[in-house]
Design an enzyme around this catalytic site. Structure first.
Site, mmCIF file in Angstrom:
data_model
loop_
_atom_site.group_PDB
_atom_site.id
_atom_site.type_symbol
_atom_site.label_atom_id
_atom_site.label_comp_id
_atom_site.label_asym_id
_atom_site.label_seq_id
_atom_site.Cartn_x
_atom_site.Cartn_y
_atom_site.Cartn_z
ATOM 1 N N GLU A 52 0.808 -1.223 0.000
ATOM 2 C CA GLU A 52 0.000 0.000 0.000
ATOM 3 C C GLU A 52 0.846 1.280 0.000
ATOM 4 O O GLU A 52 0.320 2.348 -0.295
ATOM 5 C CB GLU A 52 -0.975 0.005 1.177
ATOM 6 C CG GLU A 52 -0.281 0.212 2.505
ATOM 7 C CD GLU A 52 -1.172 0.874 3.530
ATOM 8 O OE1 GLU A 52 -2.382 0.981 3.318
ATOM 9 O OE2 GLU A 52 -0.624 1.297 4.555
ATOM 10 N N ASN A 53 2.127 1.185 0.333
ATOM 11 C CA ASN A 53 3.009 2.361 0.308
ATOM 12 C C ASN A 53 4.115 2.226 -0.743
ATOM 13 O O ASN A 53 5.150 2.896 -0.655
ATOM 14 C CB ASN A 53 3.663 2.563 1.682
ATOM 15 C CG ASN A 53 2.649 2.804 2.783
ATOM 16 O OD1 ASN A 53 2.556 2.040 3.726
ATOM 17 N ND2 ASN A 53 1.865 3.850 2.637
ATOM 18 N N ASN B 126 -5.238 1.059 4.261
ATOM 19 C CA ASN B 126 -5.888 2.369 4.151
ATOM 20 C C ASN B 126 -5.308 3.252 3.051
ATOM 21 O O ASN B 126 -5.984 4.144 2.558
ATOM 22 C CB ASN B 126 -5.816 3.103 5.492
ATOM 23 C CG ASN B 126 -4.414 3.138 6.056
ATOM 24 O OD1 ASN B 126 -3.764 2.097 6.196
ATOM 25 N ND2 ASN B 126 -3.921 4.316 6.384
ATOM 26 N N HIS B 127 -4.035 3.003 2.657
ATOM 27 C CA HIS B 127 -3.423 3.852 1.620
ATOM 28 C C HIS B 127 -3.674 3.365 0.194
ATOM 29 O O HIS B 127 -3.177 3.969 -0.755
ATOM 30 C CB HIS B 127 -1.915 3.984 1.856
ATOM 31 C CG HIS B 127 -1.577 4.916 2.985
ATOM 32 N ND1 HIS B 127 -1.769 6.270 2.893
ATOM 33 C CD2 HIS B 127 -1.085 4.679 4.227
ATOM 34 C CE1 HIS B 127 -1.397 6.835 4.033
ATOM 35 N NE2 HIS B 127 -0.988 5.888 4.863
ATOM 36 N N HIS C 263 -4.296 -5.494 8.577
ATOM 37 C CA HIS C 263 -3.656 -4.187 8.485
ATOM 38 C C HIS C 263 -4.276 -3.294 9.555
ATOM 39 O O HIS C 263 -5.401 -2.810 9.397
ATOM 40 C CB HIS C 263 -3.905 -3.632 7.076
ATOM 41 C CG HIS C 263 -3.036 -2.482 6.724
ATOM 42 N ND1 HIS C 263 -1.723 -2.625 6.361
ATOM 43 C CD2 HIS C 263 -3.278 -1.144 6.699
ATOM 44 C CE1 HIS C 263 -1.205 -1.441 6.098
ATOM 45 N NE2 HIS C 263 -2.113 -0.522 6.313
ATOM 46 N N HIS D 107 1.048 -2.492 8.726
ATOM 47 C CA HIS D 107 0.641 -1.091 8.880
ATOM 48 C C HIS D 107 1.538 -0.265 9.801
ATOM 49 O O HIS D 107 1.806 0.891 9.510
ATOM 50 C CB HIS D 107 -0.813 -0.942 9.350
ATOM 51 C CG HIS D 107 -1.241 0.478 9.594
ATOM 52 N ND1 HIS D 107 -1.421 1.373 8.568
ATOM 53 C CD2 HIS D 107 -1.519 1.164 10.742
ATOM 54 C CE1 HIS D 107 -1.791 2.547 9.075
ATOM 55 N NE2 HIS D 107 -1.849 2.455 10.385
ATOM 56 N N HIS E 57 4.751 -0.644 10.516
ATOM 57 C CA HIS E 57 6.090 -0.492 9.941
ATOM 58 C C HIS E 57 7.226 -0.826 10.905
ATOM 59 O O HIS E 57 8.385 -0.584 10.578
ATOM 60 C CB HIS E 57 6.306 0.930 9.367
ATOM 61 C CG HIS E 57 5.505 1.205 8.137
ATOM 62 N ND1 HIS E 57 5.764 2.256 7.288
ATOM 63 C CD2 HIS E 57 4.446 0.549 7.600
ATOM 64 C CE1 HIS E 57 4.897 2.252 6.288
ATOM 65 N NE2 HIS E 57 4.084 1.232 6.463
HETATM 66 FE FE LIG Z 1 -1.450 1.446 6.429
#
Ligand SMILES: [Fe+2]
Length: 268
Positions: A39-40, A67-68, A150, A175, A177
């Site tokens: 997602e990132n 969410n991203h 996540h 999520h 990290h």
């Molecule tokens: Fe996230």
């Protein structure tokens, strides 16, 4: 079966170390399936077709998110067109895309389910009910079921692990990290870790360039976040599963810097 789950790939540093690590580990550790949270992956926020396709080309079979996932506009089309890219299952049903991937891997039915927590996260449907129902549904065709949860709160992640113990092969958190040191196989046979950790630049504030992240804390003013570049690390969890029962036999946490990858490549 051995499943490699790669923690949140952040920006180019994350993609570069993934491209190096995945083929190497697949070869050296006899891995059958590679799942990665992406997602990132595009510039630190969201996913594009170009970055996603490059991650698939590096040997990742299934991409999960969170969410991203919606940060880059083109993801709205990509998540519909690419069945190997998942968005959290418990987004409202009207959101594009899907939360589950199923396939036969060497004759064994496998499912990957992606869900998102609700504590300190955007509002989504109840993950506990949604994932339990989905795991029950996919178990009719898949013995091995991998869940990417996540979520922000360690309590919510640990609770979902217990909720699915004996029903899923693995519940892995993403999520936050930061890799957690709590990997273990729960008594019912579910491999669990609260957070797999970030695959990306660790000379940073969870992937973001330090000065910009600090400025927000020091001033309270908005600042433009750029993805950091230094100290790339590959963070992942390696799960070994019994093909017939889907129970996890072991979970191993991986935290590899480029120098570690060199060492693994040089092993006889
Ligand atoms: Fe996230």
């Amino acid at each position: 079966m051995r499943i490699l789950f790669v923690g949140d790939i952040v920006g180019r540093p994350g993609r570069d170390v993934t491209r190096r690590a995945v083929p190497l580990l697949v070869r050296r550790r006899g891995i059958d399936l590679v799942v990665a949270n992406v997602e990132n992956a595009a510039g630190g926020f969201g996913i594009t077709r170009e970055t996603g396709d490059a991650i698939l080309a590096a040997g990742v079979h299934v991409m999960t998110s969170g969410n991203h996932i919606w940060d880059k506009k083109e993801a709205l089309d990509y998540v519909v067109a690419e069945p190997r890219l998942l968005r959290p299952l418990n987004y409202p049903a009207a959101a594009p895309g899907r939360g589950t991937w199923t396939a036969s891997v060497g004759g064994v039915g496998v499912a990957v389910v992606n869900a998102m927590g609700r504590v300190h996260m955007p509002l989504v449907d109840d993950p506990f009910a949604a994932v339990a129902a989905e795991v029950e549904r996919v178990r009719t065709m898949a013995s091995v079921v991998i869940v990417d949860f996540h979520a922000e709160a360690t309590s919510e992640k640990i609770a979902l692990g217990w909720h699915l113990d004996g029903r899923a092969t693995a519940v892995v958190g993403t999520h936050t990290h930061v890799q957690t040191a709590d990997e273990h196989v729960l008594p019912g046979g579910t491999a669990y870790i609260t957070d797999v950790g970030m695959t990306g630049p660790h000379d940073s504030v969870i992937g973001v360039e330090k000065a910009a992240a600090l400025a927000r804390f020091l001033t309270g003013l908005p600042s433009r976040f750029e993805t950091a570049a230094g100290d790339p690390r590959f963070h992942a969890a390696l799960v070994e599963a019994d093909n017939a029962t889907g129970r996890a036999l072991a979970i191993e946490r991986l935290s590899l810097a480029p120098v570690d990858l060199e060492r693994i490549a040089g092993e006889p």
